[in-house]
Write a protein that holds these residues in place. Structure first.
Motif, mmCIF file in Angstrom:
data_model
loop_
_atom_site.group_PDB
_atom_site.id
_atom_site.type_symbol
_atom_site.label_atom_id
_atom_site.label_comp_id
_atom_site.label_asym_id
_atom_site.label_seq_id
_atom_site.Cartn_x
_atom_site.Cartn_y
_atom_site.Cartn_z
ATOM 1 N N LYS A 266 0.932 -1.331 0.079
ATOM 2 C CA LYS A 266 -0.280 0.063 -0.031
ATOM 3 C C LYS A 266 0.750 1.313 -0.039
ATOM 4 N N TYR A 267 2.045 1.343 0.784
ATOM 5 C CA TYR A 267 2.955 2.547 0.780
ATOM 6 C C TYR A 267 4.174 2.278 0.343
ATOM 7 N N GLY A 268 4.304 1.465 -0.631
ATOM 8 C CA GLY A 268 5.556 1.035 -1.327
ATOM 9 C C GLY A 268 5.815 1.935 -2.121
ATOM 10 N N THR A 269 7.114 2.170 -2.821
ATOM 11 C CA THR A 269 7.624 3.224 -3.654
ATOM 12 C C THR A 269 7.073 3.053 -5.145
ATOM 13 N N VAL A 270 6.624 1.662 -5.295
ATOM 14 C CA VAL A 270 6.369 1.516 -6.704
ATOM 15 C C VAL A 270 4.848 2.309 -6.995
ATOM 16 N N ASN A 271 4.246 2.611 -6.005
ATOM 17 C CA ASN A 271 3.112 3.561 -6.325
ATOM 18 C C ASN A 271 3.293 4.719 -6.948
ATOM 19 N N TRP A 272 4.416 5.348 -6.687
ATOM 20 C CA TRP A 272 4.866 6.515 -7.267
ATOM 21 C C TRP A 272 4.940 6.269 -8.907
ATOM 22 N N GLU A 273 5.391 5.232 -9.202
ATOM 23 C CA GLU A 273 5.389 4.944 -10.603
ATOM 24 C C GLU A 273 4.018 4.496 -11.198
ATOM 25 N N LEU A 274 3.213 3.934 -10.408
ATOM 26 C CA LEU A 274 1.782 3.501 -10.977
ATOM 27 C C LEU A 274 0.932 4.922 -10.985
ATOM 28 N N ASP A 275 1.379 5.709 -10.047
ATOM 29 C CA ASP A 275 0.353 6.863 -10.254
ATOM 30 C C ASP A 275 0.842 7.666 -11.473
ATOM 31 N N VAL A 276 2.155 7.587 -11.728
ATOM 32 C CA VAL A 276 2.609 8.368 -13.006
ATOM 33 C C VAL A 276 2.052 8.011 -14.185
#
Length: 324
Positions: free
Chosen positions: A34-44
């Motif tokens: 839920k709070y992993g850094t991969v979320n940054w890329e997925l958000d982009v």
């Protein structure tokens, strides 16, 4: 019919076409921490429509932890997760057709406090080392191999280890309760921003052991059956991931947009996180499988079956070719 009416009709037709196209696009369900850094890329990817450009709709399911994501993936509740390729190699050696798409080569390091007088690993003899990820943490295994081969030091026997979750290791490092820490890269970035210094960089230690620091460690994992039945979807994910990486590599404004999601408490933390993510972007193109095999053999020698299962050499088909 008036010009206004014609304009509205045209707009409605365009909206209908776009909606229909989106509805027809295959959905790719990603289960990630839920709070992993991969979320940054997925958000982009989602914010910029990179999934739609690649012909699919990305849906993100936030999970409480890595094991929960793997359960969802293995049970068919998710199409893609993020894990390391060593796990994929282990699964393939056990007969499961999983495939790895490179996401990040980011690794951390061994950090000491800003007032520490340690200048080398040998100075940690008799000291307490806090490690995130457990005894089979890849960075810890690499550093032990490095200490043994280059310094003649049994790092495990000559130090006291404390294993814990990344936030706990983070606190132990900043408080000085541990003399040195090994943590996931984004916690490492925050610790460096707070004044801790890197005694040994894991990528430098890996290179000294003859490993290739360019080998990506983390990636998206999909099932081989999805690759066979819908290759456009899998390669679409790889294309969207690369597009997001290209944007994040150069676009400071995109990082400013992401900042509220990054939990950076200071400008220094934000800057270190951005720099760390950018440094972890793997090169486009195929993974060097000979280099990966060398890393796997080292991990098998250090971590044994508990880490790699039956995979003592690199199984065929681990990496998606030609890569992300």
């Amino acid at each position: 019919m008036s010009i206004v009416h014609r304009g509205l009709m045209a707009a409605a037709a365009l909206a209908f076409t776009a909606t229909t196209a989106l509805a027809e696009a295959p959905v790719l369900r990603a289960a990630v921490l839920k709070y992993g850094t991969v979320n940054w890329e997925l958000d982009v990817i989602r914010h910029n429509g990179m999934d739609r450009d690649a012909g699919f709709e990305l849906q993100v399911q936030g999970m409480a932890g890595g094991p929960a994501a793997k359960v969802a993936f293995q049970g068919g509740e998710a199409d893609v997760i993020v894990s390391d390729w060593l796990w994929v190699a282990r699964q393939r050696a056990a007969g499961k057709d999983y495939v790895f798409i490179p996401y990040s080569k980011a690794v951390g390091g061994l950090l000491v406090g800003k007032d520490s007088d340690a200048g080398a690993l040998s100075d940690l003899a008799g000291k307490k080392v806090a490690i995130a990820g457990g005894p089979l943490d890849k960075s810890w295994l690499i550093l032990q191999a490095y200490a043994e081969e280059k310094l003649g030091m049994d790092l495990g026997a000559q130090t006291e280890q404390v294993f814990g979750a990344p936030p706990l290791v983070f606190k132990l490092g900043l408080s000085g309760e541990a003399d040195a820490v090994i943590n996931f890269w984004h916690f490492t970035a925050k610790m460096e921003a707070s004044g801790m210094r890197k005694l040994v960089d894991v990528s430098v230690a890996a290179e000294a052991l003859g490993l290739d620091p360019e080998t990506p460690l983390l990636g998206y994992v999909v099932k081989g059956e999805l690759l066979k039945s819908n290759p456009e979807l899998v390669y679409g994910l790889a294309a969207a991931s690369r597009a997001a990486k290209d944007k994040l590599a150069t676009d400071d404004a995109e990082w400013a947009r992401l900042r509220p999601k990054m939990k950076a408490k200071t400008d220094a933390q934000f800057d270190f996180l951005v720099a760390g993510f950018r440094a972890g972007i793997p090169a486009a193109g195929p993974v060097d499988e000979a280099a990966a095999d060398k890393m796997l053999q080292l991990m098998a020698a250090r971590g044994g079956g508990d880490l790699v299962g039956e995979a003592t050499t690199l199984p065929e088909g681990v990496f998606l070719s030609p890569g992300s």
